[in-house]
Design an enzyme around this catalytic site. Structure first.
Site, PDB file in Angstrom:
ATOM      1  N   GLY A  24       0.699  -1.150  -0.066  1.00 41.47           N
ATOM      2  CA  GLY A  24      -0.099  -0.124   0.053  1.00 41.47           C
ATOM      3  C   GLY A  24       0.884   1.210  -0.099  1.00 41.47           C
ATOM      4  CG  ASN A  26      -1.098   3.646  -4.020  1.00 41.83           C
ATOM      5  OD1 ASN A  26      -1.089   2.590  -3.267  1.00 41.83           O
ATOM      6  ND2 ASN A  26      -1.877   4.447  -4.476  1.00 41.83           N
ATOM      7  CB  THR A  27      -1.434   7.217  -1.498  1.00 40.51           C
ATOM      8  OG1 THR A  27      -2.132   8.394  -1.023  1.00 40.51           O
ATOM      9  CG2 THR A  27      -2.723   6.146  -0.734  1.00 40.51           C
ATOM     10  N   GLY A  28      -0.114   8.136   1.076  1.00 39.97           N
ATOM     11  CA  GLY A  28      -0.304   8.138   2.450  1.00 39.97           C
ATOM     12  C   GLY A  28       0.779   7.669   3.191  1.00 39.97           C
ATOM     13  N   GLY A  30       1.938   4.378   3.550  1.00 40.35           N
ATOM     14  CA  GLY A  30       2.836   3.725   2.816  1.00 40.35           C
ATOM     15  C   GLY A  30       3.781   4.542   1.946  1.00 40.35           C
ATOM     16  CB  SER A 153      -5.470   1.388  14.117  1.00 44.64           C
ATOM     17  OG  SER A 153      -6.214   2.523  14.356  1.00 44.64           O
ATOM     18  CE1 TYR A 179      -8.943   0.384   9.931  1.00 41.01           C
ATOM     19  CE2 TYR A 179      -9.230   1.499  11.993  1.00 41.01           C
ATOM     20  CZ  TYR A 179      -8.446   1.283  10.908  1.00 41.01           C
ATOM     21  OH  TYR A 179      -7.307   1.770  10.645  1.00 41.01           O
TER      22      TYR A 179
END
Length: 307
Positions: A24, A26-28, A30, A153, A179
């Site tokens: 993951g 590609n963004t944020g 990661g 989290s 979640y």
């Protein structure tokens, strides 16, 4: 490092020669994790579901650091077939792996299932990483200093329990509780994996980290996220992705990290700040829960571990 020193990206040691896989990325969080590792000399595998977005991420990283050593890998952790295909390709490409960072995930989506029929958050956030780690672990086990890092989290404390009688939420759905279940699973998995690694006398360690509340694409399913001004308001009370990634980077790279440790922000209620060693819930340390979830995960994925 003294107790009052703030750990930053500058504290990431030289990563030259290390092979790091970041899911993951590609963004944020990661993206920031992969970017920082590459900037410090690691060969980083950008393992992503959307290859077009992955290519854009690689281009951005290389624009900032032209010598960045990056490889794009197709991986959808919400599909066990995709995970198995990616694991086969990664095993062929990398006889040794130093670092596996299980970062990819989803948060608070409407009720959905993965292609394998698992509730989306449990399947993507836990069963996918469980499968990937199990299939790659024997390429980490011989490597001194190798690590498996789970991005967990603070939600592992919120309405969180493992619903063994209805893991896939077929009798009703609460996206917050689902979640929480998936993030509690990340920690139960990490601690049980570490117990197994230590019992086998392996040099690989399993550790976990959390970003606090970080303003990333994960927030897109939060009520109100489409309202004007939401991102600006969120930015005032959350970690930036670069700050949120620091806990992961510390868990992944600091020489003194020990197996089974958990890192998160040092601010109020661990919502934001610089990374430090933190504690997870007592439930996450329940060894019976850890073993039971492990056994169920093996049954659901068909993956058994070499430790």
């Amino acid at each position: 490092m003294s107790a009052d020193t703030k750990w930053t990206e500058a504290d990431v040691p030289d990563q030259t020669g290390r092979i790091a896989i970041v899911t993951g990325s590609n963004t944020g969080l990661g993206y920031e994790t992969a970017r920082a590792l590459a900037a410090k000399g690691a060969h980083v595998v950008i393992a992503v579901r959307n290859l077009d977005k992955g290519r854009e991420a690689v281009d951005r990283m290389r624009a900032a650091a032209p010598k960045a050593d990056l490889k794009l890998q197709a991986l959808d952790v919400g599909s066990l077939d995709s995970v198995r295909t990616a694991a086969d390709e990664l095993r062929s490409a990398y006889p040794r792996i130093d670092l596996l960072i299980n970062n990819a995930g989803v948060m608070y989506p409407p009720k959905q299932t993965t292609v394998d029929g698992f509730e989306l958050q449990f399947g993507t956030n836990h069963l996918g990483p469980f499968t990937l780690t199990g299939l790659l672990l024997d390429h980490l086990l011989p490597v001194e200093g190798s690590r498996v890092v789970a991005v967990a989290s603070i939600a592992h404390r919120i309405q969180a329990k493992i619903h063994f009688d209805d893991l896939q939420w077929e009798r009703g759905y609460n996206r917050v509780a689902a979640y929480g279940q998936s993030k509690l699973s990340n920690l139960l998995f990490t601690y049980e994996l570490q117990r197994r690694l230590a019992a086998a006398g392996k040099p690989t360690i399993a550790v976990a980290a959390h970003p606090g509340i970080s303003n990333t694409e994960l927030m897109r399913h939060i009520p109100g996220s489409t309202l004007p001004g939401f991102n600006q308001l969120a930015g005032l009370v959350t970690n930036s992705p670069a700050m949120g990634a620091l806990a992961t980077l510390r868990a992944a790279t600091e020489p003194g990290v020990r197996g089974g440790q958990y890192y998160g922000p040092d601010g109020f209620r661990e919502l934001r700040g610089y990374p430090k060693l933190v504690n997870s819930s007592s439930q996450s340390h329940d060894s019976d829960l850890q073993r039971r979830l492990w056994s169920v995960s093996e049954e659901l994925t068909g993956v058994t571990y070499p430790v």
